[in-house]
Design a protein around this motif. Structure first.
Motif, mmCIF file in Angstrom:
data_model
loop_
_atom_site.group_PDB
_atom_site.id
_atom_site.type_symbol
_atom_site.label_atom_id
_atom_site.label_comp_id
_atom_site.label_asym_id
_atom_site.label_seq_id
_atom_site.Cartn_x
_atom_site.Cartn_y
_atom_site.Cartn_z
ATOM 1 N N ASP A 43 0.850 -1.289 0.011
ATOM 2 C CA ASP A 43 0.024 0.112 0.074
ATOM 3 C C ASP A 43 0.852 1.234 0.086
ATOM 4 O O ASP A 43 2.086 0.983 -0.103
ATOM 5 C CB ASP A 43 -0.857 -0.059 1.155
ATOM 6 C CG ASP A 43 -2.316 0.504 1.068
ATOM 7 O OD1 ASP A 43 -2.375 1.611 0.274
ATOM 8 O OD2 ASP A 43 -3.251 -0.134 1.210
ATOM 9 N N GLN A 58 -2.831 4.320 3.881
ATOM 10 C CA GLN A 58 -3.239 5.210 2.762
ATOM 11 C C GLN A 58 -2.945 6.491 3.366
ATOM 12 O O GLN A 58 -3.584 6.980 4.074
ATOM 13 C CB GLN A 58 -4.442 4.866 2.264
ATOM 14 C CG GLN A 58 -4.646 3.793 1.371
ATOM 15 C CD GLN A 58 -4.342 4.087 -0.166
ATOM 16 O OE1 GLN A 58 -4.669 5.141 -0.587
ATOM 17 N NE2 GLN A 58 -3.693 3.207 -0.784
ATOM 18 N N TRP A 88 -9.457 -0.673 -1.049
ATOM 19 C CA TRP A 88 -9.477 -1.628 -0.141
ATOM 20 C C TRP A 88 -10.628 -2.623 -0.183
ATOM 21 O O TRP A 88 -10.493 -3.812 -0.070
ATOM 22 C CB TRP A 88 -9.437 -1.064 1.379
ATOM 23 C CG TRP A 88 -8.171 -0.389 2.044
ATOM 24 C CD1 TRP A 88 -7.212 -0.998 1.466
ATOM 25 C CD2 TRP A 88 -8.002 0.529 2.614
ATOM 26 N NE1 TRP A 88 -5.956 -0.110 2.031
ATOM 27 C CE2 TRP A 88 -6.549 0.811 3.070
ATOM 28 C CE3 TRP A 88 -8.976 1.006 3.557
ATOM 29 C CZ2 TRP A 88 -6.068 1.801 3.636
ATOM 30 C CZ3 TRP A 88 -8.181 2.305 4.245
ATOM 31 C CH2 TRP A 88 -7.035 2.579 4.486
ATOM 32 N N ASN A 105 -5.166 -8.309 7.790
ATOM 33 C CA ASN A 105 -4.745 -6.849 7.701
ATOM 34 C C ASN A 105 -5.598 -5.871 8.755
ATOM 35 O O ASN A 105 -6.644 -6.062 9.037
ATOM 36 C CB ASN A 105 -4.716 -6.438 6.254
ATOM 37 C CG ASN A 105 -4.059 -7.073 5.393
ATOM 38 O OD1 ASN A 105 -2.628 -6.694 5.222
ATOM 39 N ND2 ASN A 105 -4.089 -8.250 4.874
ATOM 40 N N PHE A 107 -6.482 -1.353 8.721
ATOM 41 C CA PHE A 107 -6.371 -0.421 7.482
ATOM 42 C C PHE A 107 -6.670 0.958 8.238
ATOM 43 O O PHE A 107 -7.409 1.292 9.009
ATOM 44 C CB PHE A 107 -7.765 -0.586 6.855
ATOM 45 C CG PHE A 107 -7.968 -1.950 6.180
ATOM 46 C CD1 PHE A 107 -7.385 -2.281 4.971
ATOM 47 C CD2 PHE A 107 -8.424 -3.007 6.911
ATOM 48 C CE1 PHE A 107 -7.646 -3.660 4.388
ATOM 49 C CE2 PHE A 107 -8.714 -4.428 6.668
ATOM 50 C CZ PHE A 107 -8.226 -4.755 5.193
#
Length: 408
Positions: A43, A58, A88, A105, A107
């Protein structure tokens, strides 16, 4: 022409990449044992944790300001927000079988935009409290209908296609960090938290920033993944932090030197007059006094005003300085001591004592002292320090200096 150029400038895009890099740097400084950080691999930024899970970051940066001069808000229908969620979503949908992507994961969306009445963030916060996924689905459908922007509608629609079970898991692992501005200052604060000395922050920051940037450029240029493990970070970039332990000079300033009215009444000058190193009325008396006061002014600045020097370092510096003098004093006067012990009168040895005292002064004046952790002071400051010690009657030059001066 300038308007057209402004419309095509890459500045806002470039600063977005800079923001991403600095956030990477911010995370890398605090990398834990067994972790690995990557830039533009999984990412924008990611951290692989020791337990096998990954945090995906991000980063979104804006230079657009509102009427009040503040960075624009992250609105409910912000394109950056939904583009990130869409990306995503694609990752999640690509994992059609066992939700391993979601399980492995976390985020995090990081932006310098402010959060102000963002319906989606409000809905996300509420979901984490009540775990009611139906409310989230209703909000997604509402937002899809609300926008007229086709791209934005596509992003929201794609996000809304996630199954409820996967959506629940995703939202539990989703974090949106707003108002994350001033990233360079945050990096410097993190450095300060580790090294506690403000004067070391900028040198460490500059060294680490330039070396990380160069490593990133070279790896990506060679089509390599730019990833750094905690071990790699220590090995490849540990030298950037050595400025905190490297020998360095103490800062110098121009301090006014206020000479005393009666220069020859100073004890250290009396000591030098008595052994014949200087004569009454000599210009050397002013020069030696100036050297002593310059050192004392700086030593007060370093140790008391700015706290560059630890109390333990001050003690070590002074003890070491006196030990150098003690060793040479014993060496110079060994024969005199033997003669006195054998019954000779010290007055009869005065000429020899004065010659040896001059030799002792000459030896001490050649010393270039250093305070622990810092480079040498230089001969002038070292001489000034010894003049100060002799003025305080902590050292002397004559064999019988303690009886001659301490008892008066």
């Amino acid at each position: 022409m300038s308007t057209i150029q402004d419309q095509h400038t890459a500045g806002p895009i470039a600063i977005g990449f800079d923001y991403q890099f600095y956030y990477f740097m911010y995370l890398a400084i605090d990398l834990k044992q067994g972790q690995k950080i990557g830039f533009e691999v999984k990412d924008d930024v990611h951290i692989d944790k020791q337990d096998g899970t990954t945090i995906l970051y991000q980063t979104k940066h804006s230079i657009v300001k509102n009427a009040n001069g503040d960075i624009q808000n992250l609105t409910t229908l912000d394109i950056d927000l939904w583009k990130t969620l869409n990306n995503w979503t694609d990752f999640i949908n690509a994992d059609k079988k066992n939700s391993s992507f979601l399980n492995e994961n976390e985020f995090i969306l990081v932006t310098n935009k402010s959060e102000n009445n963002n319906d989606f963030i409000t809905t996300l916060t509420l979901f984490k409290f009540d775990n009611d996924i139906d409310k989230v689905v209703l909000k997604i459908n509402e937002l899809e209908k609300k926008t007229q922007d086709e791209t934005l509608r596509k992003y929201i629609k794609n996000f809304g296609k996630i199954s409820k079970n996967k959506l629940k898991l995703f939202l539990k692992k989703l974090v949106i960090e707003t108002d994350n501005d001033g990233i360079i200052k945050k990096i410097k604060n993190r450095i300060l938290e580790k090294y506690y000395q403000a004067d070391l922050v900028d040198p460490i920051f500059e060294s680490l920033s330039s070396n990380l940037n160069m490593a990133k450029y070279l790896d990506i240029k060679d089509r390599k993944k730019f990833e750094i493990s905690s071990e790699d970070f220590a090995k490849k970039f540990g030298k950037c932090f050595k400025v905190a332990t490297e020998i360095k000079p103490l800062p110098r300033r121009e301090f006014p030197v206020l000479l005393p009215d009666d220069l020859e009444n100073q004890i250290f000058i009396k000591q030098l007059l008595d052994i014949g190193e200087i004569q009454t009325g000599s210009n050397d008396i002013r020069d030696y006094t100036t050297q002593m006061l310059k050192f004392l002014n700086h030593f007060t600045y370093w140790s008391e005003e700015e706290n560059f020097i630890l109390l333990t370092d001050i003690k070590e510096f002074k003890n070491n300085s006196i030990q150098i003098w003690t060793n040479e004093f014993k060496s110079k006067y060994r024969q005199i001591e033997r003669k006195v012990s054998a019954g000779a009168f010290l007055n009869d040895l005065e000429d020899d004592v004065k010659n040896l005292a001059l030799d002792l002064v000459d030896y001490i004046r050649k010393q270039d002292l250093s305070i622990p952790g810092f480079s040498a002071l230089g001969v002038e400051f070292s001489n000034g320090h010894y003049y100060s010690l002799s003025d305080n009657l902590e050292i002397g030059w004559h064999f019988d200096w303690e009886n001659k001066y301490k008892n008066k």
